[in-house]
Scaffold this motif. Sequence first.
Motif, mmCIF file in Angstrom:
data_model
loop_
_atom_site.group_PDB
_atom_site.id
_atom_site.type_symbol
_atom_site.label_atom_id
_atom_site.label_comp_id
_atom_site.label_asym_id
_atom_site.label_seq_id
_atom_site.Cartn_x
_atom_site.Cartn_y
_atom_site.Cartn_z
ATOM 1 N N THR A 238 0.843 -1.192 0.000
ATOM 2 C CA THR A 238 0.000 0.000 0.000
ATOM 3 C C THR A 238 0.874 1.236 0.000
ATOM 4 O OG1 THR A 238 -1.763 -1.163 1.164
ATOM 5 C CG2 THR A 238 -1.800 1.245 1.248
ATOM 6 N N ALA A 239 0.702 2.093 -1.020
ATOM 7 C CA ALA A 239 1.591 3.250 -1.149
ATOM 8 C C ALA A 239 0.947 4.331 -2.004
ATOM 9 C CB ALA A 239 2.914 2.829 -1.782
ATOM 10 N N LEU A 240 1.358 5.579 -1.745
ATOM 11 C CA LEU A 240 1.076 6.707 -2.619
ATOM 12 C C LEU A 240 2.334 6.917 -3.444
ATOM 13 C CD1 LEU A 240 -0.826 9.106 -3.385
ATOM 14 C CD2 LEU A 240 0.376 10.444 -1.629
ATOM 15 N N HIS A 241 2.206 6.815 -4.765
ATOM 16 C CA HIS A 241 3.387 6.793 -5.625
ATOM 17 C C HIS A 241 3.759 8.142 -6.226
ATOM 18 C CE1 HIS A 241 3.438 2.438 -5.435
ATOM 19 N NE2 HIS A 241 2.173 2.404 -5.796
ATOM 20 N N ASP A 242 2.816 9.078 -6.243
ATOM 21 C CA ASP A 242 3.056 10.280 -7.030
ATOM 22 C C ASP A 242 2.044 11.349 -6.649
ATOM 23 O OD1 ASP A 242 4.242 11.859 -8.999
ATOM 24 O OD2 ASP A 242 3.172 10.925 -10.661
ATOM 25 N N GLN A 243 2.224 12.543 -7.177
ATOM 26 C CA GLN A 243 1.206 13.566 -7.112
ATOM 27 C C GLN A 243 0.107 13.240 -8.118
ATOM 28 O OE1 GLN A 243 3.824 16.873 -8.478
ATOM 29 N NE2 GLN A 243 2.232 17.264 -10.001
ATOM 30 N N VAL A 244 -0.998 13.962 -8.067
ATOM 31 C CA VAL A 244 -2.076 13.768 -9.030
ATOM 32 C C VAL A 244 -1.705 14.481 -10.324
ATOM 33 C CG1 VAL A 244 -4.549 13.997 -9.445
ATOM 34 C CG2 VAL A 244 -3.694 13.768 -7.101
ATOM 35 N N ARG A 245 -1.949 13.822 -11.450
ATOM 36 C CA ARG A 245 -1.626 14.395 -12.754
ATOM 37 C C ARG A 245 -2.817 14.236 -13.696
ATOM 38 N NH1 ARG A 245 3.931 15.140 -12.835
ATOM 39 N NH2 ARG A 245 5.086 13.892 -11.310
ATOM 40 N N ASP A 246 -3.041 15.256 -14.529
ATOM 41 C CA ASP A 246 -4.080 15.150 -15.552
ATOM 42 C C ASP A 246 -3.710 14.092 -16.580
ATOM 43 O OD1 ASP A 246 -5.995 17.025 -14.682
ATOM 44 O OD2 ASP A 246 -4.813 18.685 -15.465
ATOM 45 N N VAL A 247 -2.422 14.031 -16.928
ATOM 46 C CA VAL A 247 -1.923 13.053 -17.902
ATOM 47 C C VAL A 247 -0.646 12.436 -17.355
ATOM 48 C CG1 VAL A 247 -1.074 12.688 -20.245
ATOM 49 C CG2 VAL A 247 -2.877 14.378 -19.833
ATOM 50 N N ARG A 248 -0.557 11.122 -17.395
ATOM 51 C CA ARG A 248 0.650 10.423 -16.948
ATOM 52 C C ARG A 248 1.524 10.102 -18.160
ATOM 53 N NH1 ARG A 248 1.288 9.469 -12.027
ATOM 54 N NH2 ARG A 248 -0.461 9.905 -10.626
ATOM 55 N N GLN A 249 2.755 10.598 -18.100
ATOM 56 C CA GLN A 249 3.719 10.336 -19.160
ATOM 57 C C GLN A 249 4.560 9.113 -18.805
ATOM 58 O OE1 GLN A 249 3.308 12.012 -21.774
ATOM 59 N NE2 GLN A 249 2.373 13.964 -21.161
ATOM 60 N N ALA A 250 5.400 8.703 -19.749
ATOM 61 C CA ALA A 250 6.207 7.495 -19.558
ATOM 62 C C ALA A 250 7.148 7.619 -18.360
ATOM 63 C CB ALA A 250 7.007 7.209 -20.822
ATOM 64 N N THR B 253 0.591 4.741 -11.868
ATOM 65 C CA THR B 253 -0.680 4.958 -11.192
ATOM 66 C C THR B 253 -0.450 5.775 -9.919
ATOM 67 O OG1 THR B 253 -2.699 3.846 -10.412
ATOM 68 C CG2 THR B 253 -0.604 2.854 -9.771
ATOM 69 N N LEU B 254 -1.489 6.429 -9.446
ATOM 70 C CA LEU B 254 -1.364 7.297 -8.274
ATOM 71 C C LEU B 254 -1.044 6.506 -7.018
ATOM 72 C CD1 LEU B 254 -1.698 10.104 -6.933
ATOM 73 C CD2 LEU B 254 -4.143 9.566 -6.674
#
Length: 275
Positions: A127-139, A144-145
């Motif tokens: 269980t983890a939060l991987h990133d900030q929220v993004r409108d578009v996820r690039q390579a 995933t969030l």
Amino acid sequence: MEFELPDAGGVTWSVSVRDSSGMPLGAVGENVPLRTASVGKVLLLVETARLISTGELSPDEPLTRSLDLWVGDSGLWHTLSVETLPLVDVAALVGAVSDNLATNVLLRRVGLAEVAARATSLGLRATALHDQVRDVRQAEHPVTLSTGTAAELSSLMSRLAAGTAVNSDADRLVRQWLSANVDQSMVGSALVEQGGLDPIAHHSSLGLATSFWNKTGTDDGVRADVGAVTSDGRTVTWAAIANWDPTPGTTLDNLTVWAVLRGMRHVGEQVLAQL
């Protein structure tokens, strides 16, 4: 506890229901790691509450939104004229309306590495939060969030409910933020409709016989709901996650979403049956 969960559209479920002591009451695929969308924001709120409780963060610290953190979709702050809010109000927006802009502003202040460290200290492995929220996820971005398992998330909900996750003050603050959640389309739908609770006024400070708090997550191919309900001194916690391969906008995907929401409601009915 019996779960009647749909398999239409290749849905994968991870579900776990516990009492406040953490004792399992029922589960399906509870150790399967899945995408959890905005449910991962709970980890940010936990670390924020810990920092406030220890005095490392001031609840009144002003936080200002910026264009590089701007995200549309869920939330209110991107529709408001005010540029700066107290930190505690930014956290409240995350808990109440899963505010994406508020999430990014708060995450920049608290730090993704610090959130990850807190998750590890809580014994969370999948269980983890991987990133900030993004409108578009690039390579170059995490795919995933957030991710998680129902076993880990339901256990965390039980500890938050009991005040043993971080400390009693921090856990109380997290529950306060999540008790204002307005999305009751999933597990909460049964608590509202069959439990007779108000969908936007169901927190313990109102002196209700039954109260609950929760956090939901929604994305293409993802529905997730975690939380706790208390009635007459008994608390039941849950984590319900559904993933599938989405084809957004198609009749098939719409039918899958409908089936998943029906499954979520069934989890809520089983939670109510344990009270």
